[in-house]
Scaffold this motif. Structure first.
Motif, PDB file in Angstrom:
ATOM      1  N   GLU A   1      54.530 -35.429  43.605  1.00 22.05           N
ATOM      2  CA  GLU A   1      54.756 -34.315  44.527  1.00 22.05           C
ATOM      3  C   GLU A   1      55.615 -33.201  43.937  1.00 22.05           C
ATOM      4  OE1 GLU A   1      57.530 -37.764  45.809  1.00 22.05           O
ATOM      5  OE2 GLU A   1      55.452 -37.500  45.139  1.00 22.05           O
TER       6      GLU A   1
ATOM      7  N   PRO B   1      53.120 -29.808  42.397  1.00 18.85           N
ATOM      8  CA  PRO B   1      52.750 -28.621  43.182  1.00 18.85           C
ATOM      9  C   PRO B   1      53.912 -27.640  43.349  1.00 18.85           C
ATOM     10  CG  PRO B   1      51.866 -30.599  44.191  1.00 18.85           C
ATOM     11  CD  PRO B   1      52.785 -31.059  43.105  1.00 18.85           C
TER      12      PRO B   1
ATOM     13  N   ARG C   1      53.435 -23.811  42.156  1.00 19.40           N
ATOM     14  CA  ARG C   1      53.621 -22.662  43.054  1.00 19.40           C
ATOM     15  C   ARG C   1      54.674 -21.705  42.513  1.00 19.40           C
ATOM     16  NH1 ARG C   1      53.311 -26.738  47.086  1.00 19.40           N
ATOM     17  NH2 ARG C   1      51.293 -26.691  48.167  1.00 19.40           N
TER      18      ARG C   1
ATOM     19  N   ASN D   1      46.151 -34.112  40.007  1.00 19.84           N
ATOM     20  CA  ASN D   1      46.781 -33.813  41.287  1.00 19.84           C
ATOM     21  C   ASN D   1      45.929 -32.758  41.987  1.00 19.84           C
ATOM     22  OD1 ASN D   1      48.545 -32.259  43.188  1.00 19.84           O
ATOM     23  ND2 ASN D   1      50.044 -33.791  42.554  1.00 19.84           N
ATOM     24  N   GLU D   2      45.286 -33.146  43.056  1.00 25.68           N
ATOM     25  CA  GLU D   2      44.346 -32.254  43.745  1.00 25.68           C
ATOM     26  C   GLU D   2      45.020 -30.992  44.253  1.00 25.68           C
ATOM     27  OE1 GLU D   2      41.301 -32.380  47.590  1.00 25.68           O
ATOM     28  OE2 GLU D   2      42.022 -34.246  46.687  1.00 25.68           O
ATOM     29  N   GLU D   3      46.244 -31.120  44.716  1.00 24.36           N
ATOM     30  CA  GLU D   3      46.947 -29.945  45.240  1.00 24.36           C
ATOM     31  C   GLU D   3      47.236 -28.938  44.129  1.00 24.36           C
ATOM     32  OE1 GLU D   3      50.788 -28.855  48.083  1.00 24.36           O
ATOM     33  OE2 GLU D   3      50.412 -30.930  47.486  1.00 24.36           O
TER      34      GLU D   3
ATOM     35  N   LYS E   1      44.096 -27.033  43.387  1.00 26.94           N
ATOM     36  CA  LYS E   1      43.814 -26.008  44.395  1.00 26.94           C
ATOM     37  C   LYS E   1      44.690 -24.778  44.180  1.00 26.94           C
ATOM     38  CE  LYS E   1      42.253 -29.140  48.051  1.00 26.94           C
ATOM     39  NZ  LYS E   1      42.564 -29.704  49.398  1.00 26.94           N
TER      40      LYS E   1
END
Length: 359
Positions: free
Chosen positions: A223, A226, A230, A268-270, A273
């Protein structure tokens, strides 16, 4: 100077520039309420939503609305005029008592709205620029563009690679090379790798608890990536808004996905994206073969460098990104990178032509 209850500024804003913004600000100063109508044709390559967003950001006090207008302009045909007016009236939604314009069609537009024409710098002496000029040569018109348009148009170049393969050195030198060209290029930005700063802070926090802690004691959770992606993208976007027509980045959120594989395992899919939300124009992959490994206190995987280089290569190819593998000495890598970026810039910006006009 007469004040108006409801003014109108109408245009394609393809893309918006300083002349447009001067027109809108002049109208805002003289109106209780101002509507800015952005009209875009379907054939144009900048989406209507982007233009509306750019104008809203630049003019938060105005009511910015958008409309699709696929009717070719013929200033000599009353029927064509009326077809345009039907679109304009529906989009504006209420009576207008002043039309602010720098265009020759302003007189007829105001007459059809039953409004007063207010002409603002029709000779464009204050801001000698036009949408046509911007589309033909964005770099040459860069000083007339606002931050959001610059961010959209800036060519984004990302240097990425395994640890201790010279990514930071190359990206810094590449940015310095373009700044040295002077003029508009002197503002060329460089975006640092946020993941490194994040890692340094993790190590500092660990040492605050245990002064004997080393990098080998640091672990990452999925976690966290991401968060890094960002923040990396946010810093890239900020730099793109302030810089020149090219932006140099030391890694990006796409690369963060590979670093997730390195430290956590798997994808990590997030993060993927997040990486898909931002356009990059060129990747420069630093090969590990020609650079000796240096342990700077935040590195522990010399044996993993070939694997990481391979994974970067595989993912760049799989996702269809434009990239170049740079090899050789420091000087050879910089020369290859400059040649690749120059080739990218020479391709220009490809705006589709607006609908034809008959005047």
């Amino acid at each position: 100077m007469r004040r108006h209850a409801h003014g109108l500024v109408l245009g394609k804003f393809y893309p918006p520039h300083a002349g447009h913004h001067h027109l809108v600000r002049t109208a805002q100063d003289r109106c209780d309420r101002l509507t800015v109508l952005v009209c875009a044709a379907s054939v144009e390559s900048v989406p209507l939503a982007d233009r509306v967003a750019w104008m809203r950001e630049e003019h938060p006090g105005a009511d910015v609305v958008g409309a699709v207008d696929d009717i070719p302009v013929d200033l000599t045909d009353p029927a064509v005029w009326e077809a345009h007016m039907a679109i304009f009236r529906e989009a504006v939604g209420r009576p207008v008592d002043a039309v602010f314009t720098s265009e020759e069609y302003g007189t007829e537009l105001a007459r059809r709205f039953g409004a007063e024409e207010v002409c603002v710098d029709p000779a464009r002496t204050l801001f000698p620029v036009s949408g046509t000029a911007v589309r033909a040569d964005p770099a040459g018109c860069w000083d007339f563009l606002g931050p959001a348009v610059r961010a959209s148009l800036a060519r984004r170049v990302v240097v990425l690679g395994a640890e201790s393969t010279g990514t930071t050195t190359l990206s810094r030198e590449l940015a310095a090379h373009y700044r040295a060209r002077g003029g508009v290029w002197s503002a060329t930005g460089w975006v640092a790798e946020y993941g490194r700063r994040y890692s340094e802070e993790k190590l500092e926090a660990a040492r605050a608890a245990d002064p004997a802690a080393t990098w080998e004691d640091i672990t990452f959770a999925s976690e966290e990536f991401p968060v890094i992606a960002r923040r990396q993208d946010a810093e890239e976007e900020r730099a793109a808004r302030l810089g020149s027509p090219v932006l140099i980045c030391d890694t990006d959120s796409f690369a963060t996905g590979i670093w997730h594989e390195r430290y956590v395992g798997g994808r990590n899919e997030e993060v993927e994206k997040i990486a898909a939300l931002t356009r990059r124009d060129l990747y420069l992959l630093t090969d590990d073969a020609d650079v000796p490994f240096e342990d700077d206190g935040l590195r522990d995987g010399p044996h993993l460098r070939p694997w990481m280089t391979g994974r970067f290569h595989e993912e760049l190819e799989r996702t269809g990104r434009r990239f170049l593998v740079v090899r050789g000495s420091r000087e050879e890598r910089l020369a290859a990178a400059v040649a690749a970026v120059d080739e990218l810039l020479a391709e220009g910006w490809h705006f589709t032509d607006p609908l034809p006009e008959t005047r």
